[in-house]
Design a protein around this motif. Structure first.
Motif, short mmCIF file in Angstrom:
data_model
loop_
_atom_site.label_atom_id
_atom_site.label_comp_id
_atom_site.label_asym_id
_atom_site.label_seq_id
_atom_site.Cartn_x
_atom_site.Cartn_y
_atom_site.Cartn_z
N UNK B 79 0.82 -1.21 0.00
CA UNK B 79 0.00 0.00 0.00
C UNK B 79 0.86 1.26 0.00
N UNK B 80 2.07 1.11 -0.50
CA UNK B 80 2.94 2.27 -0.69
C UNK B 80 3.40 2.95 0.58
N UNK B 81 3.46 2.19 1.67
CA UNK B 81 3.83 2.82 2.95
C UNK B 81 5.25 2.55 3.37
N UNK B 82 6.13 2.23 2.42
CA UNK B 82 7.49 1.83 2.79
C UNK B 82 8.29 2.92 3.49
N UNK B 83 7.81 4.14 3.44
CA UNK B 83 8.57 5.22 4.11
C UNK B 83 8.60 5.04 5.63
N UNK B 84 7.61 4.31 6.17
CA UNK B 84 7.59 4.15 7.64
C UNK B 84 8.43 2.94 8.09
N UNK B 85 9.16 2.35 7.16
CA UNK B 85 9.92 1.13 7.48
C UNK B 85 10.80 1.30 8.73
N UNK B 86 11.55 2.40 8.78
CA UNK B 86 12.46 2.62 9.92
C UNK B 86 11.71 2.59 11.24
N UNK B 87 10.57 3.25 11.30
CA UNK B 87 9.78 3.30 12.54
C UNK B 87 9.25 1.94 12.92
N UNK B 88 8.72 1.21 11.92
CA UNK B 88 8.13 -0.10 12.23
C UNK B 88 9.21 -1.07 12.71
N UNK B 89 10.35 -1.08 12.03
CA UNK B 89 11.44 -1.98 12.44
C UNK B 89 11.89 -1.64 13.87
N UNK B 90 12.07 -0.36 14.15
CA UNK B 90 12.54 0.05 15.48
C UNK B 90 11.52 -0.31 16.55
N UNK B 91 10.23 -0.09 16.25
CA UNK B 91 9.19 -0.42 17.23
C UNK B 91 9.16 -1.92 17.51
N UNK B 92 9.20 -2.72 16.42
CA UNK B 92 9.15 -4.18 16.57
C UNK B 92 10.32 -4.66 17.43
N UNK B 93 11.48 -4.06 17.18
CA UNK B 93 12.67 -4.51 17.91
C UNK B 93 12.64 -4.05 19.37
N UNK B 94 12.38 -2.77 19.59
CA UNK B 94 12.47 -2.28 20.97
C UNK B 94 11.36 -2.83 21.85
N UNK B 95 10.17 -3.00 21.27
CA UNK B 95 9.04 -3.44 22.11
C UNK B 95 9.00 -4.96 22.27
N UNK B 96 9.37 -5.70 21.24
CA UNK B 96 9.18 -7.15 21.28
C UNK B 96 10.43 -7.98 21.03
N UNK B 97 10.94 -7.87 19.81
CA UNK B 97 12.01 -8.81 19.42
C UNK B 97 13.26 -8.65 20.27
#
Lengths: 252, 255
Positions: B79-97
């Motif tokens: 859906x063309x939202x790849x610009x938020x990649x940095x935020x999603x990766x950081x959130x996934x890592x800091x909160x869970x992984x």
């Protein structure tokens, strides 16, 4: 003096000790004998609080040990040492560090003084040359001697020996008992020894107690035990004593 | 009938283990306040649990961060939202992984060794020998490890977060072609201090939990060499599954 009154202990519904009564006189050596699996080690472990009884009392220095908290036990354990069957040396430490361990924990001595005391204790058991070796590098007899040195470090009044000569050849067995008697006399210890070795028991001890089916069936001096008419004691002695061994016992 | 008997005994064992582990943790915690303080042992265990785990945790975090970037990019691109990649990766890592993978890797590397070492001490009567020398074995063997776990697991988690995000950056910016500025800006927009801290708080809990479970299983091991092996397996399974279950519960309740 340690007095055991009507001590009972069961494991999973099976009663191992069914009311043990025994007086261990001060400054003497008491052998506890009996068949394997009759609860001799269980009895010994009650004297140091490694097991707690279902019923009964153990009196030492006017205190019933069965009523002590874990903290109070810590004080008693400085006075009653326990020599484990396999020595239970810390395998991550050298022999010297093993012997120093109780001193570092309790004696509050300067490092040099601890070093001196460790050397003294290791010399007493003839193991000074093995000071920097690890327990895995020692033979069975050396491990037992190292464990004895560690037990002596806190200057206990009583030492309990759980089969100190099991797995050793007859010459080593003899030398371990000679060593035990030497340190007993030197430190004026009360010794309680579990052993199956009848000739050595008759030779070395002041009194022998026979544990059978969860109770002490006979207690007495080696002479009294030798002349026992109790069927179990008789059978035990006759099975163990061969002519040569009898001669050893007569020497004592 | 047999099935009920089997399930019942499993349930009773589960309850006994839960109670046992909690009491064990409590005793270790209380022993913190009794003398002598075992600073040297504490530092030694910090080195063993923390310092020596850095490589395995770093590798796990690096590749998790990299693969997360790939997978998230794959989804976002639809859906063309790849610009938020940095935020999603950081959130996934800091909160869970970050916290979960770090804790599981510490269980695998250090937790199993704790159980095996204590179990072997138990069956060779070395723990009883400590008692016989008037030393509280829990205070000597467990308390320093407990605090080492509580301190080092969050530190390793913080390191894992950083390395994981770096891995995500490498894939996102260098491989998938997201602009450096956008990657960093979205990350700054989306990740708040609270997100990072929620992962760190969880990792403090995981540190205490894994040392309690692995310590308990080793301390009460029985049945010779086979028993030590069984205790080690049980410790690793209970700790790993427990970390995932508690992660869900803590996230739902607090974060």
């Amino acid at each position: 003096m340690i007095t055991i009154k009507n001590l009972k202990k069961s494991f999973n519904g099976f009663q191992v000790l069914r009311g043990v009564n025994l007086v261990i006189p001060e400054g003497k050596t008491t052998f506890i004998m009996g068949q394997s699996g009759t609860g001799k080690s269980v009895l010994l472990k009650h004297l140091v609080g490694l097991l707690s009884p279902d019923e009964g009392e153990i009196w030492f220095e006017n205190r019933d040990l069965t009523k002590l908290s874990e903290k109070e036990w810590q004080e008693v354990r400085k006075k009653i040492g326990y020599l484990f069957q396999e020595g239970a040396l810390f395998d991550s430490m050298t022999v010297g560090e093993n012997v120093a361990f109780p001193l570092i924990e309790h004696a509050k001595l300067p490092e040099k003084e601890i070093e001196r005391e460790v050397d003294e204790l290791l010399s007493a058991v003839g193991l000074l040359e093995a000071k920097d070796k690890y327990p895995s590098e020692l033979s069975g007899g050396m491990r037992k001697r190292a464990a004895l040195a560690r037990t002596l470090a806190l200057h206990p009044q009583v030492i309990l020996f759980d089969e100190p000569t099991t797995g050793l050849d007859p010459i080593l067995q003899r030398s371990i008992f000679d060593l035990i008697m030497e340190v007993k006399n030197h430190f004026n210890l009360t010794c309680v020894i579990i052993s199956h070795d009848v000739p050595l028991a008759l030779h070395y001890t002041d009194q022998i107690a026979f544990l059978h089916e969860g109770v002490i069936v006979q207690i007495g001096s080696p002479e009294e035990i030798k002349n026992s008419n109790h069927p179990f004691v008789r059978n035990f002695l006759d099975s163990a004593l061969i002519d040569g061994a009898k001669e050893v016992s007569h020497e004592g | 009938m047999n099935l009920f008997y089997h399930l019942g005994s499993l349930f009773l064992r589960f309850l006994r283990d839960c109670g046992g582990i909690f009491i064990f943790f409590w005793q270790s915690l209380l022993a913190t306040f009794s003398r002598p303080f075992r600073a040297r042992l504490f530092i030694k265990h910090m080195e063993f649990i923390g310092v020596k785990s850095w490589l395995v945790v770093s590798l796990t975090a690096l590749f998790s961060g990299m693969v997360t970037a790939y997978q998230v990019h794959h989804a976002l691109v639809k859906f063309g939202g790849q610009s938020v990649l940095g935020g999603v990766v950081a959130l996934t890592l800091t909160r869970e992984l970050g916290p979960v993978l770090t804790a599981i890797m510490v269980v695998a590397r250090a937790g199993s060794a704790i159980t095996a070492e204590l179990g072997s001490m138990r069956i060779t009567e070395q723990i009883d020998a400590l008692k016989m020398m008037a030393v509280n074995p829990i205070q000597y063997l467990i308390t320093p490890r407990l605090w080492a776990g509580v301190i080092t697991v969050p530190l390793l988690t913080a390191m894992a977060n950083l390395i994981g995000i770096a891995g995500g950056y490498v894939v996102g910016v260098m491989v998938l072609g997201i602009d450096h500025g956008i990657f960093m800006a979205r990350m700054e927009d989306m990740v708040e201090l609270q997100d990072i801290m929620s992962g760190i708080y969880k990792s403090i809990f995981f540190g205490a939990f894994l040392v309690s479970v692995c310590g308990y299983k080793g301390y009460y091991a029985s049945g010779g060499a086979e028993g030590v092996g069984r205790a080690t397996t049980e410790a690793v399974v209970i700790s790993s599954v427990g970390i995932l279950i508690f992660d869900y519960i803590l996230t739902t309740l607090f974060f």
